[in-house]
Scaffold this active site. Structure first.
Site, PDB file in Angstrom:
ATOM      1  N   LYS A  13       1.144  -1.097   0.114  1.00 35.64           N
ATOM      2  CA  LYS A  13      -0.182   0.016   0.000  1.00 35.64           C
ATOM      3  C   LYS A  13       0.762   1.214  -0.124  1.00 35.64           C
ATOM      4  O   LYS A  13       0.864   2.208  -0.843  1.00 35.64           O
ATOM      5  CB  LYS A  13      -0.857   0.122   1.216  1.00 35.64           C
ATOM      6  CG  LYS A  13      -1.788  -1.137   1.455  1.00 35.64           C
ATOM      7  CD  LYS A  13      -2.607  -1.044   2.917  1.00 35.64           C
ATOM      8  CE  LYS A  13      -1.765  -0.605   4.164  1.00 35.64           C
ATOM      9  NZ  LYS A  13      -1.013  -1.866   4.833  1.00 35.64           N
ATOM     10  N   ARG A  88      -8.669   1.246  10.201  1.00 28.97           N
ATOM     11  CA  ARG A  88      -8.456  -0.319  10.074  1.00 28.97           C
ATOM     12  C   ARG A  88      -9.483  -1.120  11.055  1.00 28.97           C
ATOM     13  O   ARG A  88      -8.996  -2.178  11.397  1.00 28.97           O
ATOM     14  CB  ARG A  88      -7.107  -0.218  11.184  1.00 28.97           C
ATOM     15  CG  ARG A  88      -5.921  -0.671  10.229  1.00 28.97           C
ATOM     16  CD  ARG A  88      -4.534  -0.259  11.034  1.00 28.97           C
ATOM     17  NE  ARG A  88      -3.375  -0.915  10.498  1.00 28.97           N
ATOM     18  CZ  ARG A  88      -2.403  -0.486   9.943  1.00 28.97           C
ATOM     19  NH1 ARG A  88      -2.327   0.831   9.630  1.00 28.97           N
ATOM     20  NH2 ARG A  88      -1.327  -0.933   9.872  1.00 28.97           N
ATOM     21  N   ARG A 160      12.540  -1.805  10.375  1.00 27.99           N
ATOM     22  CA  ARG A 160      11.586  -1.279  11.396  1.00 27.99           C
ATOM     23  C   ARG A 160      11.279  -2.036  12.567  1.00 27.99           C
ATOM     24  O   ARG A 160      11.404  -3.383  12.471  1.00 27.99           O
ATOM     25  CB  ARG A 160      10.280  -1.002  10.533  1.00 27.99           C
ATOM     26  CG  ARG A 160       9.781   0.093  10.449  1.00 27.99           C
ATOM     27  CD  ARG A 160       8.877   0.254   9.198  1.00 27.99           C
ATOM     28  NE  ARG A 160       7.588  -0.194  10.096  1.00 27.99           N
ATOM     29  CZ  ARG A 160       6.213  -0.323   9.326  1.00 27.99           C
ATOM     30  NH1 ARG A 160       6.239   0.338   8.147  1.00 27.99           N
ATOM     31  NH2 ARG A 160       5.218  -0.722  10.056  1.00 27.99           N
ATOM     32  N   ARG A 171       1.142  -8.580  13.498  1.00 26.40           N
ATOM     33  CA  ARG A 171       0.318  -7.812  12.764  1.00 26.40           C
ATOM     34  C   ARG A 171      -0.532  -8.217  11.746  1.00 26.40           C
ATOM     35  O   ARG A 171      -1.552  -7.720  11.551  1.00 26.40           O
ATOM     36  CB  ARG A 171       1.480  -6.791  11.924  1.00 26.40           C
ATOM     37  CG  ARG A 171       2.090  -5.749  12.846  1.00 26.40           C
ATOM     38  CD  ARG A 171       3.506  -5.381  12.250  1.00 26.40           C
ATOM     39  NE  ARG A 171       3.289  -4.534  11.321  1.00 26.40           N
ATOM     40  CZ  ARG A 171       4.085  -4.284  10.375  1.00 26.40           C
ATOM     41  NH1 ARG A 171       5.348  -4.972  10.418  1.00 26.40           N
ATOM     42  NH2 ARG A 171       3.907  -3.442   9.222  1.00 26.40           N
TER      43      ARG A 171
HETATM   44  P1  AMP Z   1       1.710   0.518   9.433  1.00 26.38           P
HETATM   45  O1  AMP Z   1       2.898   1.511   9.159  1.00 26.38           O
HETATM   46  O2  AMP Z   1       0.414   1.119   8.548  1.00 26.38           O
HETATM   47  O3  AMP Z   1       2.126  -0.762   9.121  1.00 26.38           O
HETATM   48  O4  AMP Z   1       1.249   0.897  10.976  1.00 26.38           O
HETATM   49  C1  AMP Z   1       2.389   0.416  11.743  1.00 26.38           C
HETATM   50  C2  AMP Z   1       1.688   0.545  13.109  1.00 26.38           C
HETATM   51  O5  AMP Z   1       0.990   1.946  13.383  1.00 26.38           O
HETATM   52  C3  AMP Z   1       0.229  -0.572  13.193  1.00 26.38           C
HETATM   53  O6  AMP Z   1       0.911  -1.749  13.438  1.00 26.38           O
HETATM   54  C4  AMP Z   1      -0.229   0.239  14.425  1.00 26.38           C
HETATM   55  O7  AMP Z   1       0.269  -0.289  15.648  1.00 26.38           O
HETATM   56  C5  AMP Z   1      -0.215   1.440  14.250  1.00 26.38           C
HETATM   57  N1  AMP Z   1      -1.196   1.951  13.263  1.00 26.38           N
HETATM   58  C6  AMP Z   1      -1.183   2.666  12.063  1.00 26.38           C
HETATM   59  N2  AMP Z   1      -2.416   2.845  11.566  1.00 26.38           N
HETATM   60  C7  AMP Z   1      -3.434   2.561  12.521  1.00 26.38           C
HETATM   61  C8  AMP Z   1      -4.699   2.765  12.680  1.00 26.38           C
HETATM   62  N3  AMP Z   1      -5.624   3.320  11.516  1.00 26.38           N
HETATM   63  N4  AMP Z   1      -5.240   2.391  13.412  1.00 26.38           N
HETATM   64  C9  AMP Z   1      -4.630   1.633  14.717  1.00 26.38           C
HETATM   65  N5  AMP Z   1      -3.406   1.694  14.663  1.00 26.38           N
HETATM   66  C10 AMP Z   1      -2.558   1.999  13.756  1.00 26.38           C
END
Ligand code: AMP
Length: 215
Positions: A13, A88, A160, A171
């Site tokens: 994405k 989410r 990361r 995740r």
């Molecule tokens: P990502 O970079 O999109 O994989 O997000 C990394 C982490 O940020 C996730 O594993 C969540 O802990 C947190 N996070 C990002 N977006 C959301 C969201 N919309 N709702 C809740 N947690 C989020």
């Protein structure tokens, strides 16, 4: 155009949102990036978010909804946006609809990135992010010219925290548990389209453009 990208971690994405931003000028709104920046800056939001992110769990809805409300009020997204990583959960989807309705706006399309688990593990396991600005490379698919150093700004490349195997597994589990009702929310509104997200980034981008061009 107001778009949402859904997909498992490692689904691509973010990569596709960045390509769309570069080629079509559509700003990427990535909640994960916003939270990581807050974490790096050591703000109260960043410190709270980190507790959840480090284990692969979701940051509470109230925090995320407030953050998104603020973000969508900024002028750069007035002509359109790509949401990458939000909503989410079902409460987030409902809140987003209300926030947009108050601005007389709505989502035009929600794209579900589909990839197999093996692809996810290969993509995330090899992903590296530069310390200075978050530029992304990959040990296998997009290696930097000098190992461990960002091509763009010369800063060190790191993995990361949440790209470690045990956190990746968590995740993915969170995604599988939380996302079905969110996808249904957009399916019943006839906004959801599926995208085959296997393959390299240009192949996926070509399919994405095709998908978006469909009426
Ligand atoms: P990502 O970079 O999109 O994989 O997000 C990394 C982490 O940020 C996730 O594993 C969540 O802990 C947190 N996070 C990002 N977006 C959301 C969201 N919309 N709702 C809740 N947690 C989020």
């Amino acid at each position: 155009m107001n778009l949402i990208f859904f997909g498992p971690p490692g689904g691509g994405k973010g990569t596709q949102a960045r390509l769309l931003a570069a080629r079509r000028g559509l700003p990427q709104v990535a909640t994960g990036d916003i939270l990581r920046e807050a974490g790096a800056a050591g703000t109260p939001l960043g410190r709270e978010a980190r507790r959840y992110m480090d284990t692969g769990d979701l940051v509470p809805d109230a925090v995320m909804i407030g953050l998104m409300q603020e973000r969508l009020a900024r002028p750069d997204v007035r002509a359109g946006f790509v949401l990458d990583g939000f909503p989410r959960t079902l409460p987030q989807a409902e809140a987003l609809e209300a926030v947009l309705a108050a601005m007389e706006r709505r989502i035009d399309r929600a794209v579900e990135f589909r990839v197999g688990e093996e692809t996810v593990i290969r993509r995330l396991g090899g992903r590296r992010v530069c310390q200075a600005a978050g530029h992304i490379s990959h040990v296998e698919f997009a290696p930097p010219r000098v190992e461990g150093i960002c091509d763009v700004d010369g800063s060190p490349l790191l993995q990361r925290e949440d790209d470690r195997p045990e956190v990746i597994r968590r995740r993915m589990e969170v995604y599988r548990n939380e996302i079905p009702p969110v996808l249904d929310f957009y399916r019943v509104r006839a906004l959801l389209v599926a995208l085959d997200a296997e393959g390299d980034e240009e192949a996926v981008y070509a399919r994405l453009e095709e998908t978006l061009a469909r009426p």
